[in-house]
Every structure is written in structure tokens, then in C-alpha cells.
Enzyme design. Sequence first.
Site, PDB file in Angstrom:
ATOM      1  CG  HIS A  77       4.819   2.227   3.766  1.00 42.76           C
ATOM      2  ND1 HIS A  77       5.086   0.877   3.860  1.00 42.76           N
ATOM      3  CD2 HIS A  77       5.766   2.852   4.504  1.00 42.76           C
ATOM      4  CE1 HIS A  77       6.159   0.704   4.622  1.00 42.76           C
ATOM      5  NE2 HIS A  77       6.589   1.890   5.018  1.00 42.76           N
TER       6      HIS A  77
ATOM      7  CG  ASN B 172       1.114  -0.109  -0.582  1.00 39.49           C
ATOM      8  OD1 ASN B 172       0.251  -0.796  -0.032  1.00 39.49           O
ATOM      9  ND2 ASN B 172       2.320   0.041  -0.068  1.00 39.49           N
TER      10      ASN B 172
ATOM     11  N   GLY C  63      -8.407  -5.269   7.471  1.00 35.26           N
ATOM     12  CA  GLY C  63      -9.187  -4.549   6.462  1.00 35.26           C
ATOM     13  C   GLY C  63      -9.763  -3.214   6.886  1.00 35.26           C
TER      14      GLY C  63
HETATM   15  C1  GRF Z   1      -1.982  -0.385   7.608  1.00 34.05           C
HETATM   16  O1  GRF Z   1      -1.255   0.253   8.615  1.00 34.05           O
HETATM   17  C2  GRF Z   1      -1.355  -0.148   6.271  1.00 34.05           C
HETATM   18  O2  GRF Z   1      -0.749   1.109   6.160  1.00 34.05           O
HETATM   19  C3  GRF Z   1      -0.307  -1.224   6.217  1.00 34.05           C
HETATM   20  O3  GRF Z   1      -0.894  -2.327   6.837  1.00 34.05           O
HETATM   21  C4  GRF Z   1      -1.897  -1.899   7.746  1.00 34.05           C
HETATM   22  C5  GRF Z   1      -3.151  -2.580   7.333  1.00 34.05           C
HETATM   23  O4  GRF Z   1      -4.220  -2.307   8.184  1.00 34.05           O
HETATM   24  N1  GRF Z   1       0.117  -1.445   4.866  1.00 34.05           N
HETATM   25  P1  GRF Z   1      -5.702  -2.625   7.733  1.00 34.05           P
HETATM   26  O5  GRF Z   1      -5.731  -4.086   7.289  1.00 34.05           O
HETATM   27  O6  GRF Z   1      -6.064  -1.701   6.621  1.00 34.05           O
HETATM   28  O7  GRF Z   1      -6.530  -2.409   8.957  1.00 34.05           O
END
Ligand code: GRF
Length: 224
Positions: free
Chosen positions: A109, A107, A16
Site C-alpha cells: 500500500h 499487499n 505491474g
Molecule cells: C502501487 O503504488 C501500489 O502500492 C498500489 O498500486 C500501485 C501499483 O503499481 N497498490 P504497479 O502496478 O505495481 O506499478
Amino acid sequence: MVGAMQSIVIMISGRGSNMEALLTAKLPARIAAVISNRPDVKGLALAAARGISTAVVDHTAYASRIAFDAALMDEADRHAPDLVVLAGFMRVLGDDFVRHFEGRLMNIHPSLLPLFPGLHTHRRALEAGMKIHGCTVHFVTTRLDNGPIVIQAAVPVLDSDTEETLAARVLVQEHKIYPQAVRWFLAGKLYVTADGRVRIHAEERATDALVAPPATNAVSRAGS
Ligand code: GRF
């Protein structure tokens, strides 16, 4: 609903940190809920510690993806969100879910899309010998990791990089661009063209200076 505060639902699957960046950004919106598809993840505890309502829709409890998606949709809809933000949400969402929230589903990515959709993006960027890498915020469509791009940030790839060091450098940028993208959305500044490109209005949507076709002046000059 003039003046009503917009509401956001954030969906997570893990630590998170992007969610936290959004909460810290003091966005002009109400974070109505954080929903996780996994119980007991760090992100849920972080959200609860900030007094945000949390919910778990555990994908393992559903017999099919359709049933899981329906439950997730119901949970999100309870909060009548203006925007649903996927922040490290690691399940592929079905077409019905995506269509239901299309235009208000974002989203992040960890690659410069359309390069490296899917998983293990940092490893794949290193293996490909990339000299730059980065992250992308995009609207979600039914094509995985392929929706209209709102904002991207690039970082250098260093010879000494490992998957972890590169991921950490990208993550710093993720935490900057996601709040920016959401701010633009909340301010009504994002517009998706018919061919799927995102335009960011310098002023609010009502401003016509940006939407007037360049030909307008020429026509009026010719007619005067
Ligand atoms: C991030 O790198 C995001 O881009 C990808 O998953 C990861 C999640 O990290 N989709 P967090 O849970 O926000 O720390």
C-alpha cells in the site's frame, strides 16, 4: 514436501511495476501465475514476455462481488499457492477470499499505514502537509488496508513535490520492500503475534533463542 519449491501467485490490475520487481528479484520460489482483473494491462504483457502463465478474471463479467471473488479464488487455487501477492490489485476482496488465503496473502500500500488507507494516498499526504510519506507491505485481513505490517519504507516529502514526483519516490521504495517481505515469508521468518504484530525472526523459526521468554534465565539462575 521438504525441499519442494514454494509457489506464488501474483495478482495485478495495471502496469505491474511491483510485479516486475518481484520477478526481477529472483526469489527462491516459482511464480506460478499472474492474474489480472483487467484484460490488456501492461503487467500482463510483461509477465507473458517472461514466460509466466497469465490469466484474466474480469470483474466486469461477474454479477456480484461474491461471484467474482469465487472465480478469482478458483483461479488462484489452481496453482496451490503458498503465497498470494497483491501487487497493485485494485479491487477490494471479499471476506471469504481473504479468509481462504489468510496468513498467505500480502499487499503493498502506498502510504505509511495506518495513515491514508484507501485511494489517492500521495495527494492526501501532500494535503496533510506530511514531511515524510512512504509505503507498507502488510498481511491482508478482512479490515481494508489494516493487516499486520511486515515492512515499511519512508521517504521525505519535498516542498516542490507534486503527486507524481512523490509517487515516483515512494515507488522506488515499494520495489525494494516487497521482494524483501516475500523473501522473509518464503524463509519462514515472519511470525504474527496474537495482537497482530509481525515479528521477523533473525534465524529460521526452529531457532529457539528468539522465542525463549527473558524470564527463563532468571528462573534457572534462581534455581541453581
Ligand atoms: C502501487 O503504488 C501500489 O502500492 C498500489 O498500486 C500501485 C501499483 O503499481 N497498490 P504497479 O502496478 O505495481 O506499478
